[in-house]
Scaffold this motif. Sequence first.
Motif, PDB file in Angstrom:
ATOM      1  N   SER A 129       0.852  -1.182   0.000  1.00 60.72           N
ATOM      2  CA  SER A 129       0.000   0.000   0.000  1.00 60.72           C
ATOM      3  C   SER A 129       0.888   1.232   0.000  1.00 60.72           C
ATOM      4  CB  SER A 129      -0.944   0.005   1.214  1.00 60.72           C
ATOM      5  OG  SER A 129      -0.217  -0.227   2.411  1.00 60.72           O
ATOM      6  N   TYR A 131       1.010   5.508   1.077  1.00 60.58           N
ATOM      7  CA  TYR A 131       0.387   6.493   1.955  1.00 60.58           C
ATOM      8  C   TYR A 131       0.915   7.892   1.663  1.00 60.58           C
ATOM      9  CZ  TYR A 131      -0.945   2.299   4.487  1.00 60.58           C
ATOM     10  OH  TYR A 131      -1.465   1.082   4.817  1.00 60.58           O
ATOM     11  N   THR A 132       0.023   8.857   1.764  1.00 63.14           N
ATOM     12  CA  THR A 132       0.387  10.261   1.691  1.00 63.14           C
ATOM     13  C   THR A 132      -0.117  10.966   2.944  1.00 63.14           C
ATOM     14  OG1 THR A 132      -1.626  10.709   0.418  1.00 63.14           O
ATOM     15  CG2 THR A 132       0.415  10.360  -0.826  1.00 63.14           C
ATOM     16  N   ALA A 187       1.718   8.788  -5.424  1.00 64.44           N
ATOM     17  CA  ALA A 187       1.100   7.598  -4.824  1.00 64.44           C
ATOM     18  C   ALA A 187       0.309   6.822  -5.868  1.00 64.44           C
ATOM     19  CB  ALA A 187       0.199   8.004  -3.661  1.00 64.44           C
ATOM     20  N   ARG A 188      -0.450   7.518  -6.686  1.00 66.97           N
ATOM     21  CA  ARG A 188      -1.215   6.838  -7.730  1.00 66.97           C
ATOM     22  C   ARG A 188      -0.296   6.156  -8.736  1.00 66.97           C
ATOM     23  NH1 ARG A 188      -4.270  11.443  -6.741  1.00 66.97           N
ATOM     24  NH2 ARG A 188      -3.228  12.631  -8.394  1.00 66.97           N
ATOM     25  N   VAL A 191       0.994   2.905  -7.067  1.00 67.39           N
ATOM     26  CA  VAL A 191      -0.045   1.871  -7.038  1.00 67.39           C
ATOM     27  C   VAL A 191      -0.237   1.273  -8.430  1.00 67.39           C
ATOM     28  CG1 VAL A 191      -2.522   1.461  -6.736  1.00 67.39           C
ATOM     29  CG2 VAL A 191      -1.247   2.761  -5.021  1.00 67.39           C
ATOM     30  N   GLU A 205      -4.268   2.991  -2.014  1.00 67.02           N
ATOM     31  CA  GLU A 205      -3.825   4.384  -1.885  1.00 67.02           C
ATOM     32  C   GLU A 205      -4.513   4.996  -0.675  1.00 67.02           C
ATOM     33  OE1 GLU A 205      -4.074   8.640  -4.225  1.00 67.02           O
ATOM     34  OE2 GLU A 205      -4.419   6.796  -5.367  1.00 67.02           O
ATOM     35  N   HIS A 207      -4.143   7.554   3.232  1.00 71.07           N
ATOM     36  CA  HIS A 207      -3.521   8.767   3.760  1.00 71.07           C
ATOM     37  C   HIS A 207      -3.727   8.863   5.264  1.00 71.07           C
ATOM     38  CE1 HIS A 207      -7.641   9.852   2.396  1.00 71.07           C
ATOM     39  NE2 HIS A 207      -7.710  10.445   3.566  1.00 71.07           N
ATOM     40  N   VAL A 221       5.879  10.209  -0.255  1.00 71.91           N
ATOM     41  CA  VAL A 221       5.004   9.051  -0.082  1.00 71.91           C
ATOM     42  C   VAL A 221       5.679   8.063   0.852  1.00 71.91           C
ATOM     43  CG1 VAL A 221       3.893   9.259  -2.343  1.00 71.91           C
ATOM     44  CG2 VAL A 221       5.944   7.843  -2.110  1.00 71.91           C
TER      45      VAL A 221
END
Length: 268
Positions: A129, A131-132, A187-188, A191, A205, A207, A221
């Motif tokens: 996964s 994370y932002t 992040a996208r 992923v 994705e 946060h 990220v």
Amino acid sequence: MGRRALLVLPAAFPALGLAAPRSHLAAPAVHRGAKPPPPLVVLDPGHGGKDPGAIGVSGTYEKHIAEAASAELERRLLAGGRYRVARTRDRDIFIPLEDRVAIAQGRRAALFISMHADALHDPSVRGASVYTLSDHASDGQTAALAARENSADRFAGPQFAGTSPEVRAILASLVRQETRRESGQMARSVVASLRGRVALLDNPERHAGFVVLKSASIPSVLVEMGFMSNRLDEAALRRADHRADVASAMTRAVDAYFTVGSYMQTTG
């Protein structure tokens, strides 16, 4: 926490394929009128030193996995010749969370990637996964993950005590919307590059308020490569070929980010 605290002997550390420590944090000299250097990507292997991070079901330490994966990603990014790369640590040492951010800020990094492999109470959960930063967590699992990662500074001693909630709120408010948008874009990209190559969590994705992502100016990220509490994830992350697959996917993500991202639009 439900983790099996099995020790990993130092002899197991090289078995993960770690590169020998190298000095790479010296900034290149830039002369007036010279072509700007390639963008700097700062890789942040999670934990280290007296902070082992998550401990896997067979005793593997997260800090070793994070460093091995970061070293592989560094090699691949440098091989392409498009970036400069630095790591917040290239050996088994402890670095406080805020210092990791300061390293990237001091070097004027164009991108910050923190690499981890956490653990959960539920050993059946597996998958990567990304994370932002956000003021609010996307879900309860992510909130708990951020709390565990943010507590790493408990290993630093009184002189590096965690910041107060008020200070954290101020730091969060300093993060520009532009930076958050660019972090989301990265992040996208991660992923999309990982999908179909490694197992992913549902809704990968996510946060939350990770301290290590709180830079006001650097898209950042945090990549969870899998869960050390899951036997399949831990076994995969121990293998050099699997870490190479993760690094290859993340290299494609970095390439995509700088090709279509605002960095290239404003500097290219």
